[in-house]
Design an enzyme around this catalytic site. Structure first.
Site, mmCIF file in Angstrom:
data_model
loop_
_atom_site.group_PDB
_atom_site.id
_atom_site.type_symbol
_atom_site.label_atom_id
_atom_site.label_comp_id
_atom_site.label_asym_id
_atom_site.label_seq_id
_atom_site.Cartn_x
_atom_site.Cartn_y
_atom_site.Cartn_z
ATOM 1 N N CYS A 292 34.462 43.171 24.753
ATOM 2 C CA CYS A 292 35.164 42.600 25.908
ATOM 3 C C CYS A 292 35.562 41.146 25.734
ATOM 4 O O CYS A 292 36.671 40.758 26.124
ATOM 5 C CB CYS A 292 34.344 42.780 27.180
ATOM 6 S SG CYS A 292 32.763 41.884 27.216
ATOM 7 N N HIS B 203 29.700 41.504 31.134
ATOM 8 C CA HIS B 203 31.026 42.058 30.839
ATOM 9 C C HIS B 203 32.127 41.144 31.357
ATOM 10 O O HIS B 203 32.186 40.832 32.547
ATOM 11 C CB HIS B 203 31.174 43.444 31.463
ATOM 12 C CG HIS B 203 32.505 44.078 31.204
ATOM 13 N ND1 HIS B 203 33.014 44.236 29.927
ATOM 14 C CD2 HIS B 203 33.457 44.568 32.050
ATOM 15 C CE1 HIS B 203 34.201 44.811 29.997
ATOM 16 N NE2 HIS B 203 34.491 45.012 31.274
ATOM 17 N N ASP C 81 41.421 44.553 32.676
ATOM 18 C CA ASP C 81 40.280 44.740 31.774
ATOM 19 C C ASP C 81 40.684 45.704 30.665
ATOM 20 O O ASP C 81 40.816 46.902 30.885
ATOM 21 C CB ASP C 81 39.085 45.287 32.550
ATOM 22 C CG ASP C 81 37.865 45.522 31.666
ATOM 23 O OD1 ASP C 81 37.876 45.067 30.502
ATOM 24 O OD2 ASP C 81 36.903 46.157 32.147
#
Length: 294
Positions: free
Chosen positions: A85, A125, A142
């Site tokens: 991420c 995250h 995302d």
């Protein structure tokens, strides 16, 4: 705009935004407009997870993960690799900022496949809050969440079911947690929590410590299990060690099976889209021996 939405204003940039847009767009196969519009955001958001897979191979090879923009671009763009991420959304943040979007780095607590009786994990995250100039709507972006990655932005402060090219999602307020937003995915008619977005912006420098934890701490699952994924317009592919899970664009399970070393190597190359190196073979054989984590 509500007080909560104001909390997602972009943090002051830590460093000048630099990215080779031509190279990035060639990498993801995008040749459309470059204005900061919702249509452009949606197009980029769909193409990125198809072209740039999620993966933690370098962590398992004992290599540190650099968040320096030049290192991320060399890996994810020039070398045809993927990442997790901080790399994925860090790259997208620079791209969207260069195009003129207002982008805020955010942090979320992962809930995906975590049993209800397990104590809360640390927030680990990275996600993005994005605004189109002239519009106060905050969009959740995302491109770094493995096999259940978003393929389109979601209105962060809407409780409605929202469609993406790869399934429906919803984002519910958690009143008991000060208004944090829980993202849920529709898996064949059953809602599954993916993560919970905390309020407030993060600067680029704020991710350095959690990134170090993610690639080096023994309690981080990235240090002891393979996680890889790619989402195409027709399918979602997720790897957990040597187990391949294939879902269709709507989230319905198509196939789930354990792979041999040869099959795992071929899947990483031909399905996930990684440039598998000969030096990975000992790791691939070790992963097959690990089996699928509980």
């Amino acid at each position: 705009m509500s007080k909560i939405e104001t909390a997602f204003a972009p943090a002051s940039p830590s460093a000048p935004t630099t990215v080779d847009l031509d190279a990035y767009f060639a990498r993801i196969g995008y040749d459309g407009p470059r204005q900061p519009t919702l249509a452009v955001l949606r197009a980029i958001h769909q193409k990125h997870p198809d072209a740039i897979p999620f993966e933690n191979v370098d962590v398992l090879l004992g290599r540190p993960i650099s968040l320096d923009p030049a290192d991320i671009d060399a890996k994810l763009i020039a070398a045809g690799r993927g990442g997790y991420c901080y790399e994925q959304n860090g790259l997208l943040k620079r791209v969207l900022t260069a195009l003129g979007f207002e982008v805020t780095g955010l942090m979320a607590r992962v809930l995906w496949m975590v049993p209800a009786d397990v104590p809360p994990r640390p927030r680990s995250h990275m996600v993005l809050g994005v605004r189109v100039p002239g519009d106060d709507t905050v969009w959740l972006a995302d491109v770094g969440f493995g096999g259940c990655v978003l393929t389109g932005p979601l209105r962060l402060f809407s409780d409605e079911v929202q469609a993406t090219p790869n399934g429906d999602f919803r984002i519910l307020p958690m009143a008991e947690l000060g208004g944090e937003r829980q993202v849920q995915a529709d898996l064949s008619g059953k809602w599954a929590a993916t993560y919970q977005v905390a309020l407030g912006p993060w600067g680029d420098q704020d991710y350095e410590q959690v990134n170090f934890y993610t690639y080096s701490h023994p309690s981080s699952h990235f240090t002891w299990s393979l996680t890889a994924g790619r989402t195409t317009p027709d399918a979602r592919y997720a790897m957990k060690n040597n187990r391949l899970t294939h879902r269709d664009a709507d989230g319905a399970l198509v196939e789930q099976r354990d792979l041999s070393a040869d099959e795992l190597e071929a899947t990483l190359r031909d399905v996930i889209g990684l440039p598998v190196e000969p030096a990975w073979r000992p790791l691939i054989e070790k992963i097959v021996g690990w089996g699928t984590p509980a």
